[in-house]
Design a protein around this motif. Structure first.
Motif, PDB file in Angstrom:
ATOM      1  N   TYR A  71      11.066   7.482 -38.705  1.00 44.21           N
ATOM      2  CA  TYR A  71      10.705   8.742 -39.256  1.00 44.21           C
ATOM      3  C   TYR A  71      11.469   9.817 -39.170  1.00 44.21           C
ATOM      4  CZ  TYR A  71       7.507  11.379 -42.015  1.00 44.21           C
ATOM      5  OH  TYR A  71       6.673  12.330 -42.733  1.00 44.21           O
ATOM      6  N   GLY A  72      11.955  10.333 -40.174  1.00 41.80           N
ATOM      7  CA  GLY A  72      12.988  11.359 -39.915  1.00 41.80           C
ATOM      8  C   GLY A  72      12.109  12.781 -39.663  1.00 41.80           C
ATOM      9  N   VAL A  99       7.357   5.430 -43.467  1.00 43.70           N
ATOM     10  CA  VAL A  99       8.970   5.477 -43.299  1.00 43.70           C
ATOM     11  C   VAL A  99       9.343   6.832 -43.976  1.00 43.70           C
ATOM     12  CG1 VAL A  99      11.004   4.076 -43.812  1.00 43.70           C
ATOM     13  CG2 VAL A  99       8.694   2.897 -43.616  1.00 43.70           C
ATOM     14  N   ASN A 100      10.435   7.263 -43.424  1.00 42.81           N
ATOM     15  CA  ASN A 100      11.048   8.469 -43.727  1.00 42.81           C
ATOM     16  C   ASN A 100      12.620   8.536 -43.356  1.00 42.81           C
ATOM     17  OD1 ASN A 100      11.448  10.793 -45.330  1.00 42.81           O
ATOM     18  ND2 ASN A 100      10.833  12.325 -43.391  1.00 42.81           N
ATOM     19  N   HIS A 142      11.418  12.915 -47.135  1.00 43.87           N
ATOM     20  CA  HIS A 142      10.077  13.484 -47.391  1.00 43.87           C
ATOM     21  C   HIS A 142       9.890  14.200 -46.343  1.00 43.87           C
ATOM     22  CE1 HIS A 142       9.544  10.321 -50.301  1.00 43.87           C
ATOM     23  NE2 HIS A 142       8.251  10.481 -50.270  1.00 43.87           N
ATOM     24  N   PHE A 143       8.482  15.058 -46.447  1.00 43.88           N
ATOM     25  CA  PHE A 143       8.381  16.359 -45.764  1.00 43.88           C
ATOM     26  C   PHE A 143       7.993  15.784 -44.280  1.00 43.88           C
ATOM     27  CE2 PHE A 143       6.481  18.320 -49.923  1.00 43.88           C
ATOM     28  CZ  PHE A 143       7.646  18.313 -50.184  1.00 43.88           C
ATOM     29  N   PRO A 153       3.716  14.622 -50.187  1.00 45.99           N
ATOM     30  CA  PRO A 153       3.968  13.291 -50.910  1.00 45.99           C
ATOM     31  C   PRO A 153       3.983  12.235 -49.654  1.00 45.99           C
ATOM     32  CG  PRO A 153       5.703  14.815 -51.398  1.00 45.99           C
ATOM     33  CD  PRO A 153       4.640  15.519 -50.328  1.00 45.99           C
ATOM     34  N   SER A 154       3.350  11.041 -50.099  1.00 44.86           N
ATOM     35  CA  SER A 154       3.042   9.977 -49.172  1.00 44.86           C
ATOM     36  C   SER A 154       4.310   9.274 -48.600  1.00 44.86           C
ATOM     37  CB  SER A 154       2.066   8.946 -49.581  1.00 44.86           C
ATOM     38  OG  SER A 154       1.942   7.885 -48.790  1.00 44.86           O
ATOM     39  N   THR A 155       4.413   8.955 -47.341  1.00 47.81           N
ATOM     40  CA  THR A 155       5.516   8.312 -46.496  1.00 47.81           C
ATOM     41  C   THR A 155       4.913   6.879 -46.212  1.00 47.81           C
ATOM     42  OG1 THR A 155       4.919   9.245 -44.435  1.00 47.81           O
ATOM     43  CG2 THR A 155       6.829  10.184 -45.852  1.00 47.81           C
TER      44      THR A 155
END
Length: 385
Positions: free
Chosen positions: A112-113, A209-210, A352-353, A363-365
């Motif tokens: 996750y970024g 996931v991001n 994503h945020f 927005p969903s990850t």
């Protein structure tokens, strides 16, 4: 004599035809391989070998990638005089990358970024506690996120342009994240001086996931110079304000009338020291911009007036983290001499945020079994004469 002559002619013709075919085959193979060179890069304290892959396009632009962290250690781009120089920050020795890499120089980021508040999130009624490596929060997948992992790298031999396929499988429970996650990333260097990054991922359990890429850019080619003279435009009308630990508050604030308005190009340094609460919390810019539009589109452009270099960013992601290198502190040598000082590099991390798993309005990850995570980002370089 006639028999010898005929035989000689037959043998000669055979050798010519066979030789041509062999030479053509050689050219076909080398044509796809000569633009990707593999070499030894270093040895970790555990004795693991690090390999370096150098991609070169027809113009002479080069990108160097290592299998540790999927890290981009070098990326060259031309100035207005046609001079190619390295424009990404990094360490002078391999040890810098595998002995911490506190700045995440050039690394692939996952699972996750960015940040997740209080290092935990809930998914389908179950709470997951992940690695707490940024005060009370989790940052960039945890202390041993994707930036510390060995990636399997293959050269894609039938690709139109020099391309690497990087893959890594994250075990169920790694750094606290649920599900076995299989991740594939493609790095492609095109002949129009663009680095294309394509991400894919699949899971066997519901997870989040991001993925992103954490290269720091300095288009001057001199890593002792600050990036405040770079001119930046971001195609975004709103950004996400943050709290004291840089977690989004949930507000989606209009950039108009604030130092965060980059809808029209301006120098990064123009308002970076303004008397603004958000700039004080981030020690400069370290925020997510909510990008206008959808699909793969141009979302940002950076221009360096002195060299004429331009970098345009395209992505299909909903957000980008613009980070102005506020935590660079001069502890490490640069590749051009001197130190990586305060604000000598910037990041544009498509994503994503931050903290999306804990904020339902974002927005969903979430990624479920049977689904495929897909994302694409392009960094394209050109010059202004």
């Amino acid at each position: 004599m006639k028999e010898i002559t005929y035989n000689s002619i037959f043998i000669l013709l055979f050798l010519i035809i066979f030789g041509c075919k062999k030479e053509n085959n050689k050219q076909d193979i080398s044509g796809k391989m000569e633009n990707v060179h593999t070499s030894d890069y270093g040895i970790t304290p555990k004795g693991d070998s690090i390999k370096k892959y150098t991609l070169t396009n027809k113009n002479g632009m080069k990108i160097e990638v290592i299998n540790f962290g999927g890290i981009i250690t070098s990326l060259t781009a031309p100035d207005r005089n046609g001079k190619y120089e390295d424009v990404v920050l990094g360490f002078t020795k391999p040890e810098g990358y595998f002995e911490g890499n506190p700045y995440y120089f050039g690394a692939l980021i996952g699972r996750y970024g960015n940040r997740i508040a209080n290092a935990k999130f809930s998914l389908e009624g179950k709470t997951f506690e992940i690695d707490k490596n940024d005060g009370p929060n989790s940052l960039h997948g945890g202390k041993e996120g994707f930036h510390t992992r060995f990636w399997n790298i293959e050269v894609v031999k039938d690709a139109k342009f020099p391309t690497l396929k990087l893959s890594y499988t994250s075990a169920d429970g790694e750094e606290g994240y649920p599900g076995k996650l299989t991740t594939t990333v493609f790095y492609t260097l095109t002949d129009d001086n663009a680095l294309e990054i394509s991400y894919e991922a699949e899971t066997d359990k519901p997870t989040v996931v991001n993925l992103t890429q954490h290269s720091y850019f300095n288009l001057s080619g001199n890593f002792t110079k600050t990036i405040t003279d770079h001119e930046l435009q971001i195609n975004a009308d709103h950004f996400l304000p943050v709290n004291e630990t840089l977690i989004p508050t949930g507000e989606q604030k209009a950039v108009k009338g604030t130092p965060f308005d980059f809808t029209v190009s301006k120098s990064i340094g123009k308002e970076i020291n303004a008397d603004d609460d958000q700039l004080k919390k981030g020690k400069g810019y370290d925020h997510n911009w909510i990008l206008n539009g959808k699909g793969l589109r141009s979302i940002a452009k950076v221009y360096h007036p002195e060299t004429g270099r331009i970098m345009e960013v395209f992505t299909d992601e909903p957000g980008v983290q613009f980070y102005s290198g506020n935590f660079l502190d001069g502890k490490f040598d640069t590749k051009t001499g001197g130190k990586n000082e305060f604000r000598t590099g910037f990041c544009l991390e498509t994503q994503h945020f931050p903290d999306s798993p804990n904020q339902s309005s974002f927005p969903s990850t979430e990624l479920k079994p049977g689904q495929k995570y897909q994302s694409k980002t392009i960094y394209k370089f050109s010059v202004k004469k």
